[in-house]
Design a protein around this motif. Structure first.
Motif, short mmCIF file in Angstrom:
data_model
loop_
_atom_site.label_atom_id
_atom_site.label_comp_id
_atom_site.label_asym_id
_atom_site.label_seq_id
_atom_site.Cartn_x
_atom_site.Cartn_y
_atom_site.Cartn_z
N CYS A 1 0.83 -1.21 0.00
CA CYS A 1 0.00 0.00 0.00
C CYS A 1 0.86 1.26 0.00
O CYS A 1 0.54 2.24 -0.69
CB CYS A 1 -0.93 0.01 1.22
SG CYS A 1 -2.27 -1.19 1.14
N GLN B 1 2.28 1.68 -3.46
CA GLN B 1 1.20 2.11 -4.35
C GLN B 1 0.89 3.59 -4.13
O GLN B 1 0.68 4.34 -5.10
CB GLN B 1 -0.05 1.27 -4.12
CG GLN B 1 -1.21 1.69 -5.00
CD GLN B 1 -2.48 0.90 -4.72
OE1 GLN B 1 -2.43 -0.18 -4.15
NE2 GLN B 1 -3.61 1.46 -5.11
N GLU C 1 0.98 6.59 -6.89
CA GLU C 1 -0.16 7.45 -7.18
C GLU C 1 0.18 8.93 -7.00
O GLU C 1 -0.52 9.79 -7.51
CB GLU C 1 -1.36 7.04 -6.33
CG GLU C 1 -1.90 5.68 -6.79
CD GLU C 1 -3.16 5.24 -6.10
OE1 GLU C 1 -3.78 6.04 -5.37
OE2 GLU C 1 -3.54 4.08 -6.31
N SER D 1 -1.61 10.45 0.65
CA SER D 1 -1.76 9.49 -0.43
C SER D 1 -1.99 8.08 0.13
O SER D 1 -2.82 7.33 -0.36
CB SER D 1 -0.53 9.51 -1.34
OG SER D 1 -0.70 8.63 -2.42
N GLU E 1 -3.31 7.39 3.05
CA GLU E 1 -4.66 7.37 3.62
C GLU E 1 -5.69 7.06 2.54
O GLU E 1 -6.61 6.28 2.75
CB GLU E 1 -4.98 8.70 4.29
CG GLU E 1 -4.24 8.93 5.59
CD GLU E 1 -4.61 10.25 6.22
OE1 GLU E 1 -5.59 10.27 7.00
OE2 GLU E 1 -3.92 11.24 5.94
N GLU E 2 -5.51 7.67 1.37
CA GLU E 2 -6.44 7.44 0.26
C GLU E 2 -6.39 5.98 -0.20
O GLU E 2 -7.43 5.36 -0.42
CB GLU E 2 -6.10 8.38 -0.91
CG GLU E 2 -7.04 8.26 -2.08
CD GLU E 2 -8.48 8.60 -1.73
OE1 GLU E 2 -9.38 7.98 -2.35
OE2 GLU E 2 -8.72 9.45 -0.86
N VAL E 3 -5.19 5.42 -0.33
CA VAL E 3 -5.05 4.02 -0.75
C VAL E 3 -5.70 3.09 0.28
O VAL E 3 -6.44 2.16 -0.08
CB VAL E 3 -3.56 3.65 -0.95
CG1 VAL E 3 -3.38 2.14 -1.09
CG2 VAL E 3 -3.00 4.36 -2.18
N ARG F 1 -8.12 3.82 2.39
CA ARG F 1 -9.58 3.98 2.29
C ARG F 1 -10.14 3.21 1.11
O ARG F 1 -11.16 2.52 1.22
CB ARG F 1 -9.95 5.47 2.16
CG ARG F 1 -10.16 6.19 3.46
CD ARG F 1 -10.84 7.54 3.28
NE ARG F 1 -10.08 8.46 2.46
CZ ARG F 1 -9.10 9.25 2.90
NH1 ARG F 1 -8.77 9.22 4.16
NH2 ARG F 1 -8.47 10.06 2.08
N GLU F 2 -9.48 3.31 -0.05
CA GLU F 2 -9.94 2.60 -1.25
C GLU F 2 -9.98 1.10 -1.03
O GLU F 2 -10.83 0.41 -1.58
CB GLU F 2 -9.01 2.91 -2.43
CG GLU F 2 -9.17 4.30 -3.00
CD GLU F 2 -8.10 4.62 -4.05
OE1 GLU F 2 -7.25 3.75 -4.36
OE2 GLU F 2 -8.11 5.75 -4.55
N LYS F 3 -9.05 0.58 -0.24
CA LYS F 3 -8.99 -0.86 0.01
C LYS F 3 -9.85 -1.29 1.19
O LYS F 3 -9.92 -2.46 1.53
CB LYS F 3 -7.54 -1.29 0.23
CG LYS F 3 -6.67 -1.10 -1.00
CD LYS F 3 -5.28 -1.63 -0.78
CE LYS F 3 -4.40 -1.44 -1.99
NZ LYS F 3 -4.89 -2.07 -3.20
N GLY F 4 -10.48 -0.32 1.86
CA GLY F 4 -11.34 -0.63 2.99
C GLY F 4 -10.57 -1.04 4.24
O GLY F 4 -11.09 -1.76 5.09
#
Length: 167
Positions: free
Chosen positions: A16, A19, A23, A75, A77-79, A81-84
């Motif tokens: 993560c 990644q 991003e 960034s 945090e966003e990854v 969140r996207e992965k739950g």
């Protein structure tokens, strides 16, 4: 069992974090090269290139630019969140922090022992000296702590040579 769960947790976090850097526009090979890996040479800390330092379920970034570190955290945090994946930010970017019994002072560009750890060692040494003897097991544990404290100034290790003849 437990070791495998730590491995998988660490692996997911590392993936993560890489990644998240990608991003942000960092090429994958550079992002992967900025990961701090046990037993390998550390990555180069440079402007705009924070070191990615995952540790099981703790995401750590070491950087020289507050904006870059904050962008890396945002960034990530966003990854997550996207992965739950659940997370919480426990520490805002700072120029000084505690890591494994040491204080890393980025602004001062140095490591130092945490004062609490140093004082505990001081009192343990004084108690051992007053007692005049200890078991080999106690000496072994004391030596381990002394070696850790000496790590910030390796030349001090030579002063411990006589401690190891008794362990």
């Amino acid at each position: 069992g437990w070791a495998w769960s730590l491995y998988f947790c660490h692996s997911v976090l590392t993936t993560c974090m890489v990644q998240a850097e990608c991003e942000r526009g960092v090429p994958r090979h550079i992002a992967e090269g900025q990961v701090l890996i046990d037993g390998q040479s550390p990555p180069t800390l440079g402007v705009g290139r924070p070191i990615i330092a995952p540790y099981v379920d703790n995401a750590n970034y070491l950087g020289t630019d507050d904006r870059q570190v904050r962008a890396a955290v945002a960034s990530l945090e966003e990854v997550l969140r996207e992965k739950g994946l659940a997370y919480r930010v426990e520490l805002e970017p700072t120029s000084c922090g505690d890591v494994v019994g040491l204080t890393l002072d980025v602004a001062g560009r140095r490591w130092r022992n945490k004062s609490r750890r140093t004082w505990r060692m001081h009192f343990a040494a004084a108690a051992l000296a007053e007692r005049g003897y200890c078991s080999g097991e106690v000496q072994r544990v004391f030596n381990g702590h002394a070696v850790h404290l000496s790590g910030v100034q390796p030349c001090i290790l030579s002063a411990l040579a006589s401690c190891f003849t008794f362990a």
